[in-house]
Every structure is written in structure tokens, then in C-alpha cells.
Design a protein around this motif. Structure first.
Motif, PDB file in Angstrom:
ATOM      1  N   VAL A  96       0.855  -1.190   0.000  1.00 24.52           N
ATOM      2  CA  VAL A  96       0.000   0.000   0.000  1.00 24.52           C
ATOM      3  C   VAL A  96       0.887   1.235   0.000  1.00 24.52           C
ATOM      4  N   ASP A  97       0.644   2.130  -0.965  1.00 25.57           N
ATOM      5  CA  ASP A  97       1.337   3.409  -1.034  1.00 25.57           C
ATOM      6  C   ASP A  97       0.342   4.534  -0.796  1.00 25.57           C
ATOM      7  N   VAL A  98       0.818   5.602  -0.184  1.00 26.94           N
ATOM      8  CA  VAL A  98       0.007   6.819  -0.056  1.00 26.94           C
ATOM      9  C   VAL A  98       0.789   7.973  -0.651  1.00 26.94           C
ATOM     10  N   GLN A  99       0.071   8.921  -1.191  1.00 28.50           N
ATOM     11  CA  GLN A  99       0.720  10.115  -1.754  1.00 28.50           C
ATOM     12  C   GLN A  99       0.825  11.164  -0.653  1.00 28.50           C
ATOM     13  N   TRP A 100       2.045  11.396  -0.219  1.00 28.41           N
ATOM     14  CA  TRP A 100       2.304  12.271   0.920  1.00 28.41           C
ATOM     15  C   TRP A 100       3.284  13.358   0.494  1.00 28.41           C
ATOM     16  N   LYS A 101       2.821  14.584   0.508  1.00 26.84           N
ATOM     17  CA  LYS A 101       3.635  15.732   0.117  1.00 26.84           C
ATOM     18  C   LYS A 101       4.227  15.550  -1.277  1.00 26.84           C
ATOM     19  N   GLY A 102       3.372  15.107  -2.184  1.00 19.64           N
ATOM     20  CA  GLY A 102       3.744  14.997  -3.584  1.00 19.64           C
ATOM     21  C   GLY A 102       4.500  13.747  -3.967  1.00 19.64           C
ATOM     22  N   LYS A 103       4.764  12.849  -2.994  1.00 17.18           N
ATOM     23  CA  LYS A 103       5.504  11.632  -3.301  1.00 17.18           C
ATOM     24  C   LYS A 103       4.702  10.403  -2.869  1.00 17.18           C
ATOM     25  N   TRP A 104       4.906   9.319  -3.615  1.00 18.38           N
ATOM     26  CA  TRP A 104       4.304   8.054  -3.226  1.00 18.38           C
ATOM     27  C   TRP A 104       5.192   7.364  -2.198  1.00 18.38           C
ATOM     28  N   LEU A 105       4.600   7.010  -1.052  1.00 23.48           N
ATOM     29  CA  LEU A 105       5.328   6.362   0.020  1.00 23.48           C
ATOM     30  C   LEU A 105       4.709   5.005   0.322  1.00 23.48           C
ATOM     31  N   GLU A 106       5.551   3.981   0.399  1.00 25.39           N
ATOM     32  CA  GLU A 106       5.071   2.658   0.782  1.00 25.39           C
ATOM     33  C   GLU A 106       4.905   2.620   2.301  1.00 25.39           C
ATOM     34  N   VAL A 107       3.700   2.278   2.778  1.00 29.54           N
ATOM     35  CA  VAL A 107       3.432   2.336   4.213  1.00 29.54           C
ATOM     36  C   VAL A 107       2.920   1.027   4.804  1.00 29.54           C
ATOM     37  N   LEU A 108       2.414   0.113   3.981  1.00 30.61           N
ATOM     38  CA  LEU A 108       1.791  -1.097   4.514  1.00 30.61           C
ATOM     39  C   LEU A 108       1.989  -2.265   3.566  1.00 30.61           C
ATOM     40  N   GLY A 109       1.960  -3.463   4.142  1.00 26.74           N
ATOM     41  CA  GLY A 109       1.808  -4.680   3.371  1.00 26.74           C
ATOM     42  C   GLY A 109       0.517  -5.346   3.812  1.00 26.74           C
ATOM     43  N   CYS A 110      -0.191  -5.987   2.882  1.00 23.73           N
ATOM     44  CA  CYS A 110      -1.501  -6.538   3.242  1.00 23.73           C
ATOM     45  C   CYS A 110      -1.890  -7.661   2.295  1.00 23.73           C
ATOM     46  N   GLY A 111      -3.029  -8.277   2.575  1.00 25.21           N
ATOM     47  CA  GLY A 111      -3.563  -9.303   1.701  1.00 25.21           C
ATOM     48  C   GLY A 111      -4.648 -10.107   2.376  1.00 25.21           C
ATOM     49  N   MET A 112      -5.283 -10.986   1.599  1.00 26.18           N
ATOM     50  CA  MET A 112      -6.274 -11.911   2.128  1.00 26.18           C
ATOM     51  C   MET A 112      -5.562 -13.127   2.717  1.00 26.18           C
ATOM     52  N   VAL A 113      -6.007 -13.567   3.877  1.00 21.93           N
ATOM     53  CA  VAL A 113      -5.337 -14.667   4.576  1.00 21.93           C
ATOM     54  C   VAL A 113      -5.357 -15.926   3.720  1.00 21.93           C
ATOM     55  N   ASP A 114      -4.190 -16.529   3.554  1.00 26.20           N
ATOM     56  CA  ASP A 114      -4.073 -17.739   2.739  1.00 26.20           C
ATOM     57  C   ASP A 114      -4.876 -18.870   3.384  1.00 26.20           C
ATOM     58  N   PRO A 115      -5.606 -19.672   2.590  1.00 27.05           N
ATOM     59  CA  PRO A 115      -6.381 -20.792   3.151  1.00 27.05           C
ATOM     60  C   PRO A 115      -5.539 -21.762   3.969  1.00 27.05           C
ATOM     61  N   ASN A 116      -4.255 -21.934   3.621  1.00 27.23           N
ATOM     62  CA  ASN A 116      -3.402 -22.846   4.379  1.00 27.23           C
ATOM     63  C   ASN A 116      -3.188 -22.362   5.814  1.00 27.23           C
ATOM     64  N   VAL A 117      -3.162 -21.043   6.002  1.00 29.61           N
ATOM     65  CA  VAL A 117      -3.023 -20.491   7.348  1.00 29.61           C
ATOM     66  C   VAL A 117      -4.285 -20.784   8.151  1.00 29.61           C
ATOM     67  N   LEU A 118      -5.448 -20.654   7.513  1.00 25.55           N
ATOM     68  CA  LEU A 118      -6.705 -20.945   8.200  1.00 25.55           C
ATOM     69  C   LEU A 118      -6.781 -22.425   8.583  1.00 25.55           C
ATOM     70  N   LYS A 119      -6.322 -23.282   7.695  1.00 19.66           N
ATOM     71  CA  LYS A 119      -6.344 -24.711   8.006  1.00 19.66           C
ATOM     72  C   LYS A 119      -5.402 -25.034   9.174  1.00 19.66           C
ATOM     73  N   ALA A 120      -4.262 -24.339   9.263  1.00 19.86           N
ATOM     74  CA  ALA A 120      -3.274 -24.611  10.308  1.00 19.86           C
ATOM     75  C   ALA A 120      -3.826 -24.365  11.705  1.00 19.86           C
ATOM     76  N   VAL A 121      -4.818 -23.468  11.816  1.00 23.54           N
ATOM     77  CA  VAL A 121      -5.385 -23.174  13.136  1.00 23.54           C
ATOM     78  C   VAL A 121      -6.755 -23.815  13.319  1.00 23.54           C
ATOM     79  N   GLY A 122      -7.158 -24.656  12.366  1.00 26.11           N
ATOM     80  CA  GLY A 122      -8.421 -25.376  12.506  1.00 26.11           C
ATOM     81  C   GLY A 122      -9.639 -24.654  11.992  1.00 26.11           C
ATOM     82  N   TYR A 123      -9.469 -23.588  11.185  1.00 24.46           N
ATOM     83  CA  TYR A 123     -10.607 -22.892  10.589  1.00 24.46           C
ATOM     84  C   TYR A 123     -10.904 -23.512   9.218  1.00 24.46           C
ATOM     85  N   ASP A 124     -12.158 -23.538   8.866  1.00 22.18           N
ATOM     86  CA  ASP A 124     -12.562 -24.058   7.558  1.00 22.18           C
ATOM     87  C   ASP A 124     -12.538 -22.907   6.545  1.00 22.18           C
TER      88      ASP A 124
END
Length: 328
Positions: free
Chosen positions: A260-288
């Protein structure tokens, strides 16, 4: 015997009048009026007196005892008053004197950023979770869809401990795994904390830094929910509705993933990493994963501090330079 009593009264009265301490006064009382005192010793000779003299000498003895007791009481009262006065004089506080100046403490820039992030997400209905900084390989990597031979481990090379595959955690995502193991969906949680990676220290990198990660698990969550959440977070964090863009990226525990980038004072700045939780992670904790979906995001606290406070070097955040810290 009458002469002895008269002499005793005069001697005792003079001694009592000259005493200066309560302890000395008590010694005089015992010396003159105690069971083995001088008055008792004189009165032991009463048996040698004639029946006619005994009442008269006895009355004189009572007068002497009462006079000495009165003198003792008066002296005791005066000495107690003098003692209290001396104590008050010694403990008197001059309220007109200036007090001792003690500088007020200030919140460190990193702590203020963490506090602000927590405040924002608490307002969005999230809960704060914490976990250990010394973590197992399972929680730090394997449960997050990063098996031992996964190339993504090279991106997070860290400090390993010579015991049971323990390491200093590389992210607070391990807290999310522990939280999911102990709670059923729906979940909305943030995990702030210190993390470690074997980075070469320079103006923008440190081997020790801080992260805040968020996790939401529920029925029907989509990437649109993630974008809306982050958009509101950025608006509150930066104080205005900044332009945002999502760039495709890769994290082993989310799919799809984005930066995720935001435009701050005329420049694009990278501020975050994100995403949808991978199904394998859900399976590892017992979620369907057929029932539940979720999204996650993570930010570097130092990164936000450098952007919002215009630091030119990340090392300034750790130098404890009062000239800098007193500005906050």
C-alpha cells in the motif's frame, strides 16, 4: 526525720528544676519517689518514732511526696512542650522557597505512533493481542505457510537460538496464529510489538524494530473490506484523505497480497503490506476456509515515525538524544 524530709524536698525540687530531658526526669522520679527511692528509705524509720510523732511525720511525708509529684508533673509538661516545639522547628517547611525542579517525561516518538495506531483500531472494533518475542519456528514460519525450504525465509533471516529451534520473532504475525488457536471467529485483532531481523543497520534499516499487524476473520470478508479498513486507518493516521494505491506483491501467508502506497507531500510512500489470509493459514489453526475468509496487514512503526516526524535516519529513534526527544 523531719529535717531529713525537709532537706529531701529542697534537694529534689532543685534537681527537678534543673533537669533538661524527659529521660533524666524519669530517673529523678525513680530516685526520689520509687519503691527503693530516698523517700521510702526515710520512711522505713517511722517504726522508731513514738506514737505521738508518727502522725505528724506521716503528714509531712505526704506533703513532701505531693509537692515532689506536682513538681515532676509540671517539669514533664514543660519538657514535652519544649520537645514538640523543637521538632516542629526542625521540620518546618518554608513554603515560600522554590521547589526542586523535576523535568517532565515525554512519550517517545515510537510509543506515540503505537498508541495512535492502537487507538484508531480500537475505535474500529479491534482487540489488542500480545505474544512472546522468543518464538518457535512453527509459529514464526510453518503455521504461516512458510515451510523450512521456502525461499521467503531468506527475506526474514533472523537470530536463531541454540535450543529447540527457537528464534527471535521476525514479525508479530506469530501472535495472530496463537490468538486464532485460542479463539473462534469472528476475530478482529491487532498485534503490536518488537521484532528482529538480521539486517545491516543503515539510515533506513535496523536489526530491531517495531510492527503493528492486524487480522480480521469472519464469514464473507473480501478484499474490498480490507481496502476500506486501510483507507479509514490512513485517513485517521495522516489526518486527511490521501490518495492510495495497491500494488501487487507477495507474502507467503496472504493470497492475493499487496503493498500500500500513499501520496504524501507529492511523493508516493510505501506504508503497509496486506492481503487476504491464505487458506493454508486458516487450516493450520483449525478454521474451515470454505466458511471463513479474512484479511491481514502490517506496518512498520519506525517507517511511520520517520514519515510523520520527518526523520532522516532511523538510528535517531534509538540514540536517546535528549535534544531530539524533547521536541516531542
Amino acid at each position: 526525720m523531719e529535717a531529713q524530709l525537709t532537706q529531701l524536698k529542697q534537694e529534689a525540687t532543685e534537681a527537678i528544676a534543673s533537669v533538661t530531658t524527659l529521660d533524666a526526669l524519669e530517673q529523678l522520679r525513680v530516685n526520689y519517689l520509687g519503691k527503693k527511692g530516698q523517700l521510702s528509705q526515710i520512711l522505713r524509720g517511722m517504726g522508731k518514732l513514738s506514737p505521738e510523732e508518727r502522725p505528724r511525720i506521716g503528714a509531712i511525708a505526704n506533703e513532701v511526696k505531693e509537692a515532689l509529684q506536682q513538681s515532676l508533673d509540671q517539669a514533664n509538661h514543660q519538657l514535652e512542650k519544649a520537645q514538640i516545639a523543637a521538632q516542629l522547628a526542625a521540620e518546618t517547611l518554608d513554603v515560600t522557597m522554590p521547589g526542586v525542579s523535576r523535568p517532565l517525561g515525554r512519550i517517545h516518538p515510537l510509543n506515540s505512533i503505537i498508541d495512535r495506531v492502537i487507538e484508531i483500531f480500537l475505535g474500529l472494533g479491534y482487540t489488542v493481542a500480545e505474544g512472546p518475542e522468543i518464538e518457535s519456528d512453527y509459529y514464526n514460519f510453518e503455521a504461516l505457510n512458510t515451510p523450512p525450504d521456502h525461499p521467503a525465509r531468506d527475506m526474514q533471516d533472523t537470530f536463531y537460538l541454540p535450543h529447540d529451534q527457537l528464534l527471535l520473532r521476525t514479525h508479530t504475525s506469530s501472535v495472530q496464529i496463537r490468538y486464532m488457536e485460542q479463539h473462534d471467529p469472528p476475530i478482529r485483532v491487532i498485534a503490536p510489538g518488537r521484532v528482529y531481523r538480521r539486517d545491516t543497520v543503515d539510515a533506513t534499516h535496523s536489526a530491531v524494530f517495531h510492527q503493528v499487524e492486524l487480522l480480521a476473520i469472519d464469514r464473507g470478508l473480501t478484499f474490498t473490506d480490507l481496502k476500506g479498513t486501510l483507507k479509514e486507518f490512513v485517513r485517521q493516521m495522516f489526518g486527511e484523505d490521501l490518495p492510495m494505491r495497491f500494488r501487487a506483491s507477495y507474502f507467503p501467508f496472504t493470497e492475493p497480497s499487496a503493498e500500500v502506497d500513499v501520496q504524501w507531500k507529492g511523493k508516493w510512500l510505501e506504508v503497509l503490506g496486506c492481503g487476504m489470509v491464505d487458506p493454508n493459514v486458516l487450516k493450520a489453526v483449525g478454521y474451515d476456509p470454505e466458511i471463513y475468509t479474512g484479511f491481514a496487514a502490517g506496518l512498520g512503526v519506525e517507517r511511520f515515525a520517520m514519515v510523520l516526524h520527518q526523520f532522516d535516519d532511523i538510528r535517531r529513534l534509538y540514540s536517546s538524544d535528549l535534544r531530539l526527544l524533547q521536541q516531542f
